[in-house]
Design an enzyme around this catalytic site. Structure first.
Site, short mmCIF file in Angstrom:
data_model
loop_
_atom_site.label_atom_id
_atom_site.label_comp_id
_atom_site.label_asym_id
_atom_site.label_seq_id
_atom_site.Cartn_x
_atom_site.Cartn_y
_atom_site.Cartn_z
N HIS A 121 -2.74 2.35 -0.28
CA HIS A 121 -2.39 3.58 0.15
C HIS A 121 -1.35 4.42 -0.24
O HIS A 121 -0.38 3.84 -0.56
CB HIS A 121 -2.44 3.48 2.08
CG HIS A 121 -1.11 2.58 2.37
ND1 HIS A 121 0.05 3.17 2.22
CD2 HIS A 121 -1.13 1.18 2.44
CE1 HIS A 121 0.99 2.10 2.68
NE2 HIS A 121 0.15 0.95 2.90
N ASP A 122 -1.70 5.66 -0.30
CA ASP A 122 -0.82 6.78 -0.94
C ASP A 122 -0.16 6.15 -2.18
O ASP A 122 0.90 6.90 -2.66
CB ASP A 122 0.78 6.44 0.16
CG ASP A 122 0.46 6.66 1.48
OD1 ASP A 122 -0.05 7.86 1.97
OD2 ASP A 122 0.48 5.78 2.46
N GLY A 139 1.34 -0.15 -1.50
CA GLY A 139 1.26 1.18 -0.91
C GLY A 139 2.33 1.83 -1.58
O GLY A 139 3.46 1.37 -2.12
#
Length: 262
Positions: A121-122, A139
């Site tokens: 994520h991100d 992440g």
């Protein structure tokens, strides 16, 4: 005309260009947008608020746009944006962002993403990047353009990998890898400038020489980081082809939150 296998599931609301190809038993979620010429293999799941550009090749059993592996995630409509002409091979996982960051995971253009890669994520993956098989991005990782992450390597959350750098196989990267630098090991340590990669991409001999000098200042001359940065400032004002690249290297170091590998 699009070619969607009769066993594929396309949820109402999905927006697919007319000529996409969706393989057998694949699932495309309601909030997915997919551009012209993109091909999805069999048994893949494309879900979440995901936008995929044109000309992408997505292999079998890929999982794209899944929920972030973050215990703080509470179902917010965060996003994944993938550009054009990427190759994303079998069993790759790419997750959407979190509201604790920008809320979006991004993958640029013309990337070569091999089997079993994880992009958490991100993450922000640039363009013309190679992520070899089983490379794992935690992440919030940022990977610059033309970087290479070799197979079975792991990258710690919030780490940045600079443009034109290379991380060797089976490495563990826990701090930022500066642009143009080769690193490897567990934990990863620097091993010089990515000379061959720079030559292939058209860097001049003068630019490569300047970056080699910068590397010596950072890693070979026994200088503290602050001393090295001062001398890098002088090196970047010599008026040659390498000035802009040394300035990029210096700017990367100056903005590092986790510190660079040393």
């Amino acid at each position: 005309m699009s070619s969607i296998h009769p066993t594929a599931v396309i949820e109402p609301g999905a927006e697919l260009a007319e000529d996409v190809v969706i393989g057998a038993y694949s699932i495309v979620g309601a909030n997915v947008t997919m551009g012209a010429g993109t091909v999805v293999g069999s048994h893949s799941v494309i879900e979440g608020h995901t936008t995929i550009g044109a000309g992408n090749q997505i292999g079998h059993y890929a999982s794209i746009g899944g929920r972030p592996q973050d215990m703080k995630y509470k179902g917010e409509p965060t996003r994944l944006v993938i550009g054009d002409r990427n190759t994303i091979r079998e069993f790759t996982t790419i997750h959407t962002g979190t509201v604790q960051d920008s809320g979006v995971t991004t993958v640029g253009d013309d990337n070569w993403i091999m089997a079993y890669v994880h992009i958490g994520h991100d993450c922000q993956i640039g363009s013309n990047v190679i992520l070899s098989s089983t490379a794992q991005m935690a992440g919030h990782v940022i990977v610059g353009d033309w970087a290479i992450v070799a197979g079975m390597s792991g990258v710690h959350q919030f780490v940045r990998i600079g443009e034109h750098s290379m991380l060797g196989g089976a490495s563990a990267l826990v701090q930022d890898l500066p642009p143009f630098v080769i690193a490897a090991g567990n934990k990863a340590v620097p091993h010089g400038i990515n000379v061959e990669g720079l030559r292939r991409r058209g860097f001049s001999a003068d630019a490569i020489s300047a970056l080699r000098s910068a590397y010596r200042l950072l890693y070979k001359n026994g200088l503290s980081l602050e001393e090295a940065k001062a001398q890098l400032a002088d090196l970047s004002s010599e008026g040659g082809d390498g000035d802009q690249h040394v300035r990029k290297l210096t700017a990367f170091i100056e903005t590092s939150q986790r510190g660079i590998i040393r």
